[in-house]
Write a protein that holds these residues in place. Structure first.
Motif, PDB file in Angstrom:
ATOM      1  N   UNK A 236       7.300   9.930   7.294  1.00  0.00           N
ATOM      2  CA  UNK A 236       6.778  10.734   6.122  1.00  0.00           C
ATOM      3  C   UNK A 236       5.665   9.838   5.825  1.00  0.00           C
ATOM      4  N   UNK A 237       5.462   8.614   5.978  1.00  0.00           N
ATOM      5  CA  UNK A 237       4.263   7.666   5.716  1.00  0.00           C
ATOM      6  C   UNK A 237       3.035   8.022   6.747  1.00  0.00           C
TER       7      UNK A 237
ATOM      8  N   UNK B 200      -0.614   7.298   5.612  1.00  0.00           N
ATOM      9  CA  UNK B 200      -0.485   5.733   5.070  1.00  0.00           C
ATOM     10  C   UNK B 200      -0.551   4.788   6.262  1.00  0.00           C
ATOM     11  N   UNK B 201      -1.439   3.865   6.279  1.00  0.00           N
ATOM     12  CA  UNK B 201      -1.466   2.840   7.341  1.00  0.00           C
ATOM     13  C   UNK B 201      -0.400   1.756   7.036  1.00  0.00           C
ATOM     14  N   UNK B 202      -0.355   1.466   5.780  1.00  0.00           N
ATOM     15  CA  UNK B 202       1.046   0.427   5.309  1.00  0.00           C
ATOM     16  C   UNK B 202       1.653   1.333   4.221  1.00  0.00           C
TER      17      UNK B 202
ATOM     18  N   UNK C 180       3.329  -1.602   8.504  1.00  0.00           N
ATOM     19  CA  UNK C 180       3.057  -0.564   9.161  1.00  0.00           C
ATOM     20  C   UNK C 180       4.162   0.259   9.313  1.00  0.00           C
ATOM     21  N   UNK C 181       3.988   1.590   9.271  1.00  0.00           N
ATOM     22  CA  UNK C 181       5.255   2.858   9.306  1.00  0.00           C
ATOM     23  C   UNK C 181       5.851   2.799  10.635  1.00  0.00           C
ATOM     24  N   UNK C 182       4.824   2.401  11.695  1.00  0.00           N
ATOM     25  CA  UNK C 182       5.707   2.046  13.069  1.00  0.00           C
ATOM     26  C   UNK C 182       6.267   0.975  13.283  1.00  0.00           C
ATOM     27  N   UNK C 183       6.380  -0.199  12.396  1.00  0.00           N
ATOM     28  CA  UNK C 183       7.066  -1.215  12.310  1.00  0.00           C
ATOM     29  C   UNK C 183       8.486  -1.240  11.914  1.00  0.00           C
TER      30      UNK C 183
END
Length: 304
Positions: free
Chosen positions: A129-130, A135-137, A146-149
């Protein structure tokens, strides 16, 4: 329409949607297993899925399965109660063949749904969703992640005592629900003879036990790692977190203390911000090509 107008049709829809949910639960357990043995690979999977078109289509399809399954479960429960009328209150005993989970599937489903809502808030809202909203953070646990972290978000979530409690309760409810639902969905499509019914019950019990056992083991390991400050001396964050610098700050209790300006020091590399935990690390590594060396400068928190 037969699928919506008859009891058999509704049960068939429940079975079909149940198959999809069974496959998803299995995939989710295996994906989480990757996080246990190879944290960086898990983050790579999170980045690969993310908000890409194929992931969004899969998410919408999965959401549709959940909604349909829940609606039809409620409709069938109401239909069965109306069919029995007041007689359901006159039942003092039931045959031993009637399982407890069979009598309480709706209640179990409510517990599973509540658990799912918590899970979506803790992870989906801060990841896919982010990304969808640009959203980058995301701020979680006082940190910018980060949303991918995915690994950092896991460790932050399981650093709270209530997270494993909620998850284990949810997993137990899910075990009862899918253990009964597994063989029941085959019964709905006609595999209801005594021979196959017994076989499917055993297969369902083994499958649900393995999958839910794996989920519970993951929750315990994530909780231990998320609260491992005593086993994670300064400068050893990467080793403690399984060799994944991106999750180091979230995993180790001492890393966040020296990470106050990590994200600001390295704005172009959000995944490495956890590793760039010293004020002067950006000078040594302005583009953050290799955050694995950053935790070494955190022994004194001075950037040395």
């Amino acid at each position: 329409m037969w699928l919506t107008g008859s009891s058999i049709g509704r049960k068939l829809v429940m079975a079909i949607t149940g198959v999809g949910l069974v496959l998803f639960v299995t995939f989710h357990a295996l994906m989480n297993a990757v996080a246990l043995v190879w944290p960086c690979a898990y983050n790579a999977i999170c980045e690969f899925l993310g908000a890409n078109w194929y992931a969004l289509i899969a998410s919408m399809g999965l959401a549709a399965l959940f909604v349909i399954h829940i609606i039809y479960a409620c409709v069938l429960t109401i239909q069965n109660r109306r069919a029995r009328g007041a007689d359901r209150y006159a039942v003092n005993s039931r045959p031993k063949s009637v399982e407890w989970s069979s009598k309480n599937m709706l209640v179990l489903g409510v517990f599973v749904l509540a658990f799912l809502v918590v899970h979506l808030i803790q992870f989906w809202a801060k990841m896919q969703l982010a990304e969808i909203t640009g959203q980058h953070f995301v701020t979680d646990g006082g940190m910018e992640v980060a949303p991918t972290d995915g690994m950092a978000l896991i460790y932050i979530a399981f650093s709270h005592w209530y997270t494993p409690v909620i998850y284990i309760i949810g997993f137990v409810a899910l075990w009862f629900h899918i253990n009964h639902g597994f063989w029941s969905m085959f019964q709905s499509i006609g595999w209801d003879n005594d021979l196959w019914k017994n076989r499917l019950k055993k297969i369902g019990c083994w499958w649900s036990t393995i999958v839910i056992g794996l989920f519970i083991a993951q929750a315990i390991v994530f909780t231990v790692k998320a609260n491992c400050a005593s086993c994670c001396p300064a400068g050893e964050a990467v080793e403690c977190c399984g060799g994944c610098p991106e999750a180091a700050a979230a995993c180790c209790g001492e890393a966040p203390a020296c990470c106050q300006e990590g994200a600001a020091a390295c704005p172009d590399c959000p995944n490495a911000a956890a590793g760039a935990c010293c004020k002067e690390s950006a000078a040594a590594c302005p583009d953050c090509p290799n955050a694995a060396t950053a935790p070494a400068c955190c022994q004194e928190g001075t950037g040395e």
